[in-house]
Motif scaffolding. Structure first.
Motif, PDB file in Angstrom:
ATOM      1  N   LYS A  68     -42.567 -23.122  52.565  1.00 12.56           N
ATOM      2  CA  LYS A  68     -42.727 -21.512  52.999  1.00 12.56           C
ATOM      3  C   LYS A  68     -41.509 -21.039  53.050  1.00 12.56           C
ATOM      4  CE  LYS A  68     -46.801 -22.324  55.532  1.00 12.56           C
ATOM      5  NZ  LYS A  68     -47.494 -22.275  57.032  1.00 12.56           N
ATOM      6  N   MET A  69     -40.313 -21.969  52.956  1.00 10.66           N
ATOM      7  CA  MET A  69     -38.834 -21.416  53.463  1.00 10.66           C
ATOM      8  C   MET A  69     -38.295 -20.735  52.040  1.00 10.66           C
ATOM      9  SD  MET A  69     -38.291 -22.477  56.372  1.00 10.66           S
ATOM     10  CE  MET A  69     -36.364 -22.232  56.411  1.00 10.66           C
ATOM     11  N   LYS A  70     -37.489 -19.570  52.257  1.00 12.04           N
ATOM     12  CA  LYS A  70     -36.888 -18.807  51.127  1.00 12.04           C
ATOM     13  C   LYS A  70     -35.652 -19.628  50.773  1.00 12.04           C
ATOM     14  CE  LYS A  70     -39.039 -14.502  52.895  1.00 12.04           C
ATOM     15  NZ  LYS A  70     -38.612 -13.381  53.636  1.00 12.04           N
ATOM     16  N   TRP A  71     -35.742 -20.585  50.034  1.00 10.63           N
ATOM     17  CA  TRP A  71     -34.510 -21.457  49.551  1.00 10.63           C
ATOM     18  C   TRP A  71     -34.071 -21.208  48.355  1.00 10.63           C
ATOM     19  CZ3 TRP A  71     -36.342 -26.229  52.670  1.00 10.63           C
ATOM     20  CH2 TRP A  71     -36.124 -26.179  53.827  1.00 10.63           C
ATOM     21  N   ASP A  72     -33.007 -21.427  47.780  1.00 11.68           N
ATOM     22  CA  ASP A  72     -32.734 -21.530  46.367  1.00 11.68           C
ATOM     23  C   ASP A  72     -33.130 -22.803  45.908  1.00 11.68           C
ATOM     24  OD1 ASP A  72     -30.542 -23.087  47.244  1.00 11.68           O
ATOM     25  OD2 ASP A  72     -29.161 -21.194  47.125  1.00 11.68           O
ATOM     26  N   LEU A  73     -32.731 -23.113  44.726  1.00 15.68           N
ATOM     27  CA  LEU A  73     -33.423 -24.338  44.124  1.00 15.68           C
ATOM     28  C   LEU A  73     -32.504 -25.398  44.597  1.00 15.68           C
ATOM     29  CD1 LEU A  73     -35.187 -25.754  42.310  1.00 15.68           C
ATOM     30  CD2 LEU A  73     -33.602 -25.443  40.180  1.00 15.68           C
ATOM     31  N   GLU A  74     -31.149 -25.426  44.550  1.00 15.19           N
ATOM     32  CA  GLU A  74     -30.037 -26.522  45.087  1.00 15.19           C
ATOM     33  C   GLU A  74     -30.584 -26.760  46.615  1.00 15.19           C
ATOM     34  OE1 GLU A  74     -25.437 -26.983  46.020  1.00 15.19           O
ATOM     35  OE2 GLU A  74     -26.189 -25.124  45.048  1.00 15.19           O
TER      36      GLU A  74
END
Length: 822
Positions: free
Chosen positions: A290-296
């Motif tokens: 559910k976190m708004k993370w980038d791919l890295e």
């Protein structure tokens, strides 16, 4: 007295060995009928408890203990045997020892093959340590012998209790891998109830806290009951462990001990409803989705999560890894609060919370206007600087409230470790993220108002320079990829509104200062302080002291007297304390008498509440004397006026003397002024001989206060010129400005504070550098009312304005004309 011996079935009674218990012909009375001196040697043991009647071998390690044992064995004296609270304590004192122990006798000393000494100790009777009387060459203490209360032999309940303890002990021995099975034979052969209980207490592998608890119990029946409870629990645990081992043994190899232990833990967790470790990892994996993370960032998290799964939960690395992942999940990635872009409401909020501070409010409203037009903007880095107590920190709260953003305050005063900002690498023991990341976790959003308080008080040492670490935080071009050492992934700080506060810009490094937009929060004049007190301080302090608005009134003239006579500051912090003191005294009087004696605090009442006035206003002292000139100075608590006095005395050589606790720069200003007057003596119509025949003394009063800075240059020059020409200085005049060797007048700082000090002192005219005119133009008219400014570029202009043609009474004439006649 004889010592009976119990032997196992395979043991030869003729062997030269020591018995496990002493029976004393079967009568306990003989055991307690011993004569013990009140002051005896004390033998501290590590993790061992000796009970009365029991023989126990003790390996002697300390030199002091060895000396004690040998002397006691030689004299045949009793010793006190007690257990240490901490096993690692090498030289215990009374606080390191448990108070309840046993009086013991040394049965024999044995020299072991490894050159160590073992003492066979026989417990006699319980005792209590009272006080240590000696520590050299070993401990000695006063003790009290404690009586044992033993039930009667025909007490059936006690007999059943002892039998139960015996049965449980035998069951424990049979199910345990620690104790020899032959121990059960010795247990069966002990007939004396007291010695049986004590034998079990001494030899069972119980926790030391449990043994301490047992030996403290005075009643043998209660001790036996407590022992039964402990034995019941231990037997049940042993049987549960045996059951777990039986089920786990089918799936494992005997030789793989580590795997065997893991299986045991897994079986226990299955009994409790599943592995807590697995549940926690599954929960973190669900949160990560559910976190708004980038791919890295996402790949980094999943990689670290997989590493956690492979780590044993008992490993020290497990908690470090778990802490790292929890912090990553706790950070507000992409979570923002919605800004309130209503300029009228924002302005209303700022005006409500703070009086004045127009520049700061204007800058915040400009930021909001741009944010409203562009709808996306990198937050600025603002630095509010000014004297203490003017509202720099509280202004940050108002900004957060007007924007409807989260508010974080981080005090940087005294921070001298770079890791406080950037965090530690997680490979270190006790690693933590920096205070920036921890504050964002606490805020729960990525765009809070972040107050960096006291940024001018950062330190540095061998652990790094935190001000350098702040460069990345406070650079709008870099902080979108802020790198914390613990987090080890980039975090976006560009939406954070950083507001730094400082008292003194001189101690802030240049590169850090360059990244911030400086806004001066200057001191308040008396009128502003009165309004701040009425609108903010009085309501706040009334509420803090439980006083209603209708109970006590403090009128404006009283507030003005408090400000002028009881405080000396640029801000209002001391004023707030004085108001609080008035309300405290009123509250005490009301609590005592049931009514307020003073419902309106008048100026005449302040002596009763605050004592005699602490300060007197700096006042202009007139121009009756030559050589006395009024200057303007800036201090950390606002502006002040100072007086420069010059006197002449006859003497060869023309010596210049400077007094008044002056700094190097101020002394140089005096020397520059004198050299200029010497070089331009004709300008003042002075004879050059005056400098050879008269000594000059320059003094700045209030010698206890250090004074420094170049801004008194023209003041000193005017004072010297007035003294040498004996001409009076213009009345109600003050001046400030730096002087050069050529006579140029340079601009100075702290203009607003100096003007406020001049107004307080009753000054009407001020001389300053023409380059300071731009500073005057920025000041509101209310501050300048009643003042006339003279802008000058050269000292000659200063002399022309400041020196009158009127000479003082009894003036000495140093003019060229007078000197020529002589």
């Amino acid at each position: 007295m004889k010592i009976d011996r119990y032997f196992t079935e395979n043991e030869d009674p003729s062997d030269n060995a020591f018995s496990l218990i002493a029976d004393f012909d079967g009568t306990e009375d003989q055991l307690f009928d011993i004569k013990v001196d009140s002051n005896i040697p004390v033998l501290p043991l590590r993790n061992m408890i000796l009970f009365p009647g029991v023989l126990m071998p003790v390996s002697i390690g300390r030199r002091s203990s060895l000396k004690l044992i040998k002397e006691a064995e030689k004299k045949g004296s009793y010793i006190a045997v007690v257990c240490q609270k901490m096993a690692q304590t090498e030289e215990p004192v009374l606080e390191d020892l448990h108070r309840i122990g046993t009086v013991a006798k040394i049965v024999r000393l044995l020299e072991m093959p490894d050159q160590s000494t073992t003492a066979i100790l026989q417990g006699m009777v319980r005792m209590e340590l009272k006080e240590i009387t000696s520590t050299h060459p070993y401990l000695r203490a006063n003790v009290d012998v404690l009586e044992e209360e033993i039930p009667q032999k025909d007490n059936k309940e006690f007999t059943a209790l002892v039998d139960s303890c015996k049965d449980l002990t035998i069951r424990y021995i049979k199910s345990s891998d620690i104790l020899h099975q032959e121990s059960a034979f010795a247990i069966r052969n002990i007939t004396n109830p007291m010695f049986l209980i004590h034998f079990i207490c001494t030899n069972m592998p119980l926790k030391i806290e449990q043994k301490i608890e047992l030996i403290k119990i005075p009643l043998l029946s209660v001790r036996a009951q407590k022992l039964l409870e402990i034995l019941t629990r231990e037997v049940q645990l042993e049987e549960i462990k045996a059951s777990i081992q039986l089920r786990a043994r089918e799936d494992i190899d005997q030789q793989q001990r580590e795997y065997f232990l893991q299986q045991q833990i897994k079986t226990i967790q299955d009994e409790l409803g599943g592995s807590g470790q697995e549940q926690e990892i599954d929960e973190m994996r669900i949160k990560a989705e559910k976190m708004k993370w980038d791919l890295e960032t996402k790949n980094t998290f999943l990689k670290e999560l997989a590493k956690l799964e492979r780590t044993h939960s008992q490993s020290p690395d497990y908690s470090v890894q778990l802490n790292y992942l929890q912090i990553m999940l706790s950070l507000p990635w992409g979570i923002f609060t919605t800004d309130n872009i209503n300029l009228k409401n924002a302005e209303k909020t700022l005006n409500k919370d703070h009086y004045g501070l127009e520049k700061v409010k204007e800058r915040i409203l400009e930021h909001l206007a741009v944010l409203k037009l562009k709808n996306d903007m990198k937050s600025p880095i603002i630095c509010l600087y000014g004297p203490p107590g003017v509202g720099k920190t509280s202004l940050g709260k108002s900004i957060a409230a007007s924007l409807k953003r989260k508010y974080i305050r981080m005090s940087l005063g005294g921070v001298h470790d770079e890791a406080e900002i950037r965090g530690h690498r997680k490979t270190y023991v006790g690693a933590m993220p920096g205070r920036v990341i921890k504050s964002l976790v606490k805020a729960g959003s990525s765009n809070p108002v972040f107050i960096l308080d006291e940024v001018d008080k950062l330190g540095n040492d061998r652990q790094g320079d935190p001000s350098s670490a702040l460069l990345e935080v406070l650079d709008p071009e870099q902080n979108s990829t802020f790198h914390d050492n613990f987090l080890d992934v980039d975090f976006d700080l560009s939406k954070v509104m950083f507001i730094a506060t400082a008292n003194n810009l001189n101690t802030i490094p240049g590169p850090l200062l360059d990244r911030m937009e400086l806004i001066e929060v200057s001191g308040y004049i008396t009128e502003e302080k009165i309004e701040i007190a009425r609108k903010h301080l009085l309501p706040k302090e009334m509420e803090a002291n439980g006083i209603k608005k209708t109970d006590i009134k403090i009128p404006k003239d009283t507030l003005e007297l408090i400000i002028e006579s009881y405080t000396r500051e640029s801000g209002v912090r001391e004023l707030e304390k004085k108001i609080n003191k008035i309300f405290r005294k009123s509250a005490r009087q009301y609590a005592t008498d049931g009514y307020f004696a003073k419902t309106e605090i008048k100026p005449a009442d302040l002596v009763d509440f605050l004592g005699t006035p602490e300060y007197t206003r700096d006042k202009y002292q007139g121009n009756e004397y030559a050589g006395v000139v009024t200057g303007l100075a800036w201090t950390s608590v606002g502006g002040e006026i100072l007086f420069v006095e010059t006197s002449l005395s006859r003497g060869k050589g023309g010596r210049l003397t400077l007094t008044g606790n002056l700094g190097d720069v101020m002394k140089e200003s005096a020397m520059l002024a004198l050299e200029y007057i010497k070089a331009h003596a004709s300008l003042l119509n002075l004879s050059e001989e005056v400098f050879d025949n008269w000594n000059i003394h320059v003094h700045v009063p209030e010698g206890a206060i250090p004074k420094d800075g170049p801004s008194a240059g023209i003041t000193m020059a005017t004072s010297l010129a007035s003294a040498l020409t004996q001409r009076k200085v213009k009345a109600n005049l003050a001046m400030t400005g730096e002087i050069t060797l050529r006579g140029k007048v340079l601009p100075v700082g702290g203009v607003k504070e100096k003007i406020l000090a001049a107004k307080r002192a009753g000054i009407k005219e001020i001389i300053m550098s023409a380059e300071n005119k731009k500073n005057i133009d920025e000041i509101q008219d209310m501050y300048l009312k009643g003042l006339t400014f003279h802008y000058v570029n050269d000292v000659r202009e200063v002399f022309a304005i400041a020196l009158t043609d009127e000479k003082v009474a009894d003036a000495v004439d140093f003019s060229v004309k007078k000197a020529a006649k002589e």
